[in-house]
Design a protein around this motif. Structure first.
Motif, PDB file in Angstrom:
ATOM      1  N   SER A  44      40.177  39.582  43.219  1.00  0.00           N
ATOM      2  CA  SER A  44      39.976  40.927  43.755  1.00  0.00           C
ATOM      3  C   SER A  44      40.508  41.080  45.171  1.00  0.00           C
ATOM      4  CB  SER A  44      38.482  41.277  43.735  1.00  0.00           C
ATOM      5  OG  SER A  44      37.733  40.285  44.417  1.00  0.00           O
ATOM      6  N   GLU A  45      40.941  39.994  45.770  1.00  0.00           N
ATOM      7  CA  GLU A  45      41.503  40.045  47.121  1.00  0.00           C
ATOM      8  C   GLU A  45      42.482  38.891  47.253  1.00  0.00           C
ATOM      9  OE1 GLU A  45      39.775  40.820  51.613  1.00  0.00           O
ATOM     10  OE2 GLU A  45      38.711  39.393  50.327  1.00  0.00           O
ATOM     11  N   SER A  46      43.598  39.134  47.937  1.00  0.00           N
ATOM     12  CA  SER A  46      44.619  38.092  48.022  1.00  0.00           C
ATOM     13  C   SER A  46      45.417  38.251  49.299  1.00  0.00           C
ATOM     14  CB  SER A  46      45.554  38.162  46.807  1.00  0.00           C
ATOM     15  OG  SER A  46      46.226  39.418  46.784  1.00  0.00           O
ATOM     16  N   LEU A  72      36.716  31.292  47.101  1.00  0.00           N
ATOM     17  CA  LEU A  72      38.131  31.342  47.458  1.00  0.00           C
ATOM     18  C   LEU A  72      38.900  30.194  46.817  1.00  0.00           C
ATOM     19  CD1 LEU A  72      37.828  32.033  51.311  1.00  0.00           C
ATOM     20  CD2 LEU A  72      38.102  33.711  49.477  1.00  0.00           C
ATOM     21  N   TRP A  73      40.147  30.483  46.440  1.00  0.00           N
ATOM     22  CA  TRP A  73      41.114  29.470  46.028  1.00  0.00           C
ATOM     23  C   TRP A  73      42.278  29.541  47.012  1.00  0.00           C
ATOM     24  CZ3 TRP A  73      39.891  26.426  41.820  1.00  0.00           C
ATOM     25  CH2 TRP A  73      38.885  26.893  40.975  1.00  0.00           C
ATOM     26  N   SER A 128      34.440  39.792  52.102  1.00  0.00           N
ATOM     27  CA  SER A 128      35.900  39.795  52.204  1.00  0.00           C
ATOM     28  C   SER A 128      36.349  38.712  53.172  1.00  0.00           C
ATOM     29  CB  SER A 128      36.389  41.158  52.694  1.00  0.00           C
ATOM     30  OG  SER A 128      37.733  41.090  53.132  1.00  0.00           O
ATOM     31  N   PHE A 129      37.421  37.999  52.825  1.00  0.00           N
ATOM     32  CA  PHE A 129      37.927  37.003  53.766  1.00  0.00           C
ATOM     33  C   PHE A 129      38.864  37.630  54.803  1.00  0.00           C
ATOM     34  CE2 PHE A 129      41.121  36.714  50.314  1.00  0.00           C
ATOM     35  CZ  PHE A 129      42.302  36.819  51.036  1.00  0.00           C
ATOM     36  N   LYS A 130      39.266  38.877  54.581  1.00  0.00           N
ATOM     37  CA  LYS A 130      40.091  39.564  55.573  1.00  0.00           C
ATOM     38  C   LYS A 130      39.233  40.217  56.651  1.00  0.00           C
ATOM     39  CE  LYS A 130      43.744  40.613  52.231  1.00  0.00           C
ATOM     40  NZ  LYS A 130      44.496  41.686  51.528  1.00  0.00           N
ATOM     41  N   GLY A 131      37.991  40.541  56.320  1.00  0.00           N
ATOM     42  CA  GLY A 131      37.107  41.176  57.287  1.00  0.00           C
ATOM     43  C   GLY A 131      37.237  42.684  57.253  1.00  0.00           C
ATOM     44  N   VAL A 180      43.174  33.514  47.559  1.00  0.00           N
ATOM     45  CA  VAL A 180      42.698  34.570  46.672  1.00  0.00           C
ATOM     46  C   VAL A 180      41.187  34.452  46.543  1.00  0.00           C
ATOM     47  CG1 VAL A 180      44.848  34.726  45.376  1.00  0.00           C
ATOM     48  CG2 VAL A 180      43.051  33.190  44.575  1.00  0.00           C
ATOM     49  N   ARG A 181      40.539  35.591  46.405  1.00  0.00           N
ATOM     50  CA  ARG A 181      39.091  35.623  46.184  1.00  0.00           C
ATOM     51  C   ARG A 181      38.833  35.963  44.724  1.00  0.00           C
ATOM     52  NH1 ARG A 181      35.520  40.405  48.620  1.00  0.00           N
ATOM     53  NH2 ARG A 181      36.658  41.446  46.946  1.00  0.00           N
ATOM     54  N   SER A 182      38.210  35.035  44.015  1.00  0.00           N
ATOM     55  CA  SER A 182      37.945  35.250  42.594  1.00  0.00           C
ATOM     56  C   SER A 182      36.541  35.784  42.339  1.00  0.00           C
ATOM     57  CB  SER A 182      38.138  33.942  41.820  1.00  0.00           C
ATOM     58  OG  SER A 182      37.271  32.934  42.313  1.00  0.00           O
TER      59      SER A 182
END
Length: 534
Positions: free
Chosen positions: A336-338, A246-247, A290-293, A283-285
C-alpha cells in the motif's frame, strides 16, 4: 549510652540522610511539555542556554536526527557557538528503569561538550538511595571532552586511547546507558555538521548472474529483508495487524535490481543515478503507519526512515526519492506504500552490512507521553552477488560483553564465593552437630568469614548490594520491555539475583539474609560487636 543504642542512632541518622537526599531530586518523572519533542522551536520549551553558555538565540530544529544551532549576538550579527540536542530525538537507549534519561546536551563548533542537563529520569535508585547530584556530577565529567574521543566508564587506558569516567556507586547500569546516550547523540550531530568525518569504505563489485529469482528466493537468500513493528512495541493495543510491516532491499546489484524492478525500470533507474549513488527500495505490505510520514513537505526530510552503517547515518530528502510503481518478482506481496530512496554518499558501501531504521512514535503507557523509538533490521547483500564475497569484519563487542570480559577474574572470584557459602550452608546441620554449647566455631568460623568477605569484597569492593529498586526494575521490564543487555551490564548484581532466586527456593531467605547480603552481614557483625563491647 550502650554500643547497641549508638548503632541504632547511627542507622536512624543514615536513614534520615537518605530521605533528605531524595528530597533534592527534581527531575524524577518530571512533567515535560509535549511540544518539547515535536515543536520546531525546541528552545521555547527548555532552557537551551543552560547547556550553551553565552548563547542568546537559537535556531529552529534542523537536520535528521534534529538539533538546533546556538548563536551569540556580536557586532550587529550572529556568531555560531555550537549545537544543542535533545537525547530522545536521537536515541531511546533505556537506563536501569527501562526508560531513557531525557538529556539536553550542548556541543561547541569544535565538537567539545559545553553542557549537560538531565530533564527527566525514571531511575528509582536516584530517588531512594543515591542523591540526584551524583548524576549531575557524573555528567559534568563530559564538559570539555571531544565527541570523537573513546570515552568509557572505568579507569583511563592511555595505551588504548580510552578516556575513563568515574561511575556512580550503586548505579553502574544507569551511567553506562548515559555514556552511550551522550556519545551517540553528540556523534550523530557532529557527523551532520562536519565535525566528524564519515568512514570511507571500499565499494562492492557486483556479479551479474543473469538469473531472475522469485520474491521467495530473494527473501531466502537475504536479498530482501523485512522490518516489522508490532503495535504493542509502540505502546498501542493489539489491533490484529502490525504497526508497520516493511520489505526492503538494495537495487544497484544487477541480479537483485532486475528481479525486483524488471529490466526496463532497472536500466532507467541506473541511468538516473550519479557516481557513488545507491538505490534502495521499501514497500509497506501491512500496518497502520506510514514510513514516509504524514508531515513531509517539499524540500524537507523523510524523518521516519534512515540508513545506518556502523556509526554513519544517511537520511533522505525529497530529491532522494523516486516512485516505485510495482515489483516484478513473482510472488511479491501486495503493498500500500512504496518508494525508492537514494543514498548519495561515498561513505556508504553495499559490501558491508547496514541497517534500515524506522523511527516510530512510542506511547508511554504510564504517563501517556509520546517519544521516538528506533526499530531496525540488518541487511547484507548476499556474498554470491559480489566479487570476493563478504569482506572480513570484526564487530566490536557489545558494552555488556566488554564489561564481563574486563572483569572476568573478579566475576570468577565472586561466583566462587557464592558457591562456597552455598555449599557450607547446605552442610549446616552437620556443622551444628559438631558444635557444642560452649564451642560454636564449627558453624561460626564459616559464618564470620563469610560476613567479612561479604562486607569487604562484595559490598565495599564490588558495590553489589541487591535492593528493592532492582526488583521493581525487573517487574517493569517484564511488563513493558525486557532487555537482557540492561541487566547484563552489571554482572555482579545479575549473578547475585540468580543466586538469590535459586537459594531462596532451596533453603529460604536464610542464606542470603544471614550470610551473603553485605548489608545484612554488616548489621549482624555490628550487633555481635555491640554485644561483645557491652
Amino acid at each position: 549510652m550502650s554500643a547497641l543504642a549508638a548503632l541504632r542512632n547511627l542507622a536512624f541518622a543514615l536513614t534520615l540522610g537518605a530521605c533528605a537526599g531524595s528530597a533534592l531530586a527534581n527531575s524524577y518523572e518530571a512533567q515535560l511539555p509535549p511540544e518539547l519533542s515535536t515543536s520546531p522551536h525546541m528552545c521555547d520549551y527548555v532552557a537551551c542556554a543552560d547547556v550553551m553558555p553565552g548563547a542568546d538565540s537559537f535556531s529552529e530544529r534542523k537536520g535528521q536526527p534534529p538539533y538546533v544551532e546556538a548563536y551569540r549576538s556580536a557586532d550587529g550579527g550572529k556568531q555560531l557557538l555550537g549545537y544543542v540536542m535533545l537525547s530522545t530525538d536521537i536515541t531511546d537507549i533505556p537506563a536501569y528503569s527501562g526508560k531513557p534519561v531525557v538529556t539536553l546536551i550542548g556541543m561547541d563548533t569544535t565538537g567539545h561538550f559545553t553542557g549537560v542537563k538531565v530533564l527527566k529520569h525514571s531511575e528509582p535508585i536516584l530517588l531512594l538511595g543515591i542523591p540526584e547530584e551524583a548524576l549531575i556530577e557524573f555528567n559534568n565529567q563530559y564538559l570539555g571532552k571531544f565527541v570523537g574521543d573513546n570515552i568509557e566508564i572505568g579507569r583511563s587506558r592511555p595505551e588504548q586511547d580510552i578516556i575513563g569516567l568515574d561511575a556512580i556507586t550503586g548505579a553502574t547500569v544507569t551511567v553506562i546507558a548515559q555514556n552511550q546516550v551522550m556519545m551517540l547523540s553528540g556523534g550523530e550531530v557532529a557527523k551532520q555538521v562536519g565535525i566528524l568525518k564519515p568512514t570511507i569504505r571500499p565499494q562492492a563489485k557486483f556479479i551479474d548472474t543473469g538469473a531472475k529469482p522469485s520474491w521467495q528466493q530473494l527473501v531466502e537468500d537475504g536479498s530482501v529483508q523485512r522490518l516489522t513493528v508490532a503495535a504493542e512495541e509502540v505502546g498501542l493495543p493489539h489491533r490484529g495487524q502490525p504497526y508497520i510491516d516493511l520489505w526492503f532491499g538494495y537495487l544497484n546489484q544487477p541480479t537483485v535490481g532486475r528481479a525486483v524492478l524488471g529490466d526496463g525500470p532497472y536500466n532507467s533507474l541506473m541511468s538516473r543515478l550519479g557516481e557513488g549513488d545507491h538505490a534502495l527500495f521499501i514497500v509497506r505490505s501491512a500496518g497502520i503507519e506510514s514510513f514516509k510520514g504524514s508531515g513531509f513537505v517539499r524540500g524537507g526530510i523523510y524523518d521516519r526512515v534512515q540508513v545506518r552503517q556502523e556509526r554513519d547515518a544517511f537520511t533522505f530528502r525529497d530529491t532522494d526519492y523516486f516512485n516505485l510503481y510495482g515489483i516484478a518478482a513473482a510472488g511479491a506481496p501486495a503493498f500500500s506504500e512504496s518508494a525508492i530512496f537514494i543514498v548519495r554518499s561515498g561513505a556508504f558501501s553495499a559490501a558491508y552490512p547496514w541497517k534500515l531504521v524506522f523511527l516510530a512514535n512510542k506511547m508511554d503507557k504510564a504517563t501517556g507521553a509520546k517519544t521516538f523509538a528506533n526499530f531496525d533490521t540488518e541487511y547484507w547483500l548476499p556474498a554470491t552477488y559480489m566479487e570476493g564475497g563478504h569482506p572480513e569484519i570484526v564487530k566490536p563487542d557489545p558494552v555488556w560483553l566488554k564489561i564481563w570480559k574486563e572483569r572476568m577474574v573478579t566475576i570468577i572470584a565472586f561466583t566462587a564465593f557464592l558457591v562456597a557459602i552455598a555449599v557450607v550452608y547446605s552442610q549446616r546441620d552437620t556443622l551444628v552437630r559438631r558444635s557444642t554449647r560452649k564451642n560454636k566455631w564449627p558453624v561460626n568460623a564459616f559464618k564470620y568469614v563469610g560476613w567479612v568477605i561479604s562486607i569487604g569484597f562484595v559490598g565495599f569492593g564490588l558495590l553489589a548490594q541487591p535492593s528493592i529498586t532492582q526488583v521493581l526494575t525487573w517487574f517493569h521490564a517484564l511488563l513493558f520491555q525486557w532487555q537482557w543487555e540492561l541487566f547484563l551490564s552489571d554482572p555482579f548484581i545479575f549473578i547475585f539475583w540468580w543466586f538469590i532466586i535459586i537459594t531462596v527456593f532451596l533453603w529460604g531467605r536464610g542464606l542470603f539474609c544471614g550470610w551473603a547480603c553485605p548489608f545484612g552481614s554488616l548489621s549482624e557483625l555490628l550487633y555481635k560487636i555491640g554485644g561483645w563491647v557491652g
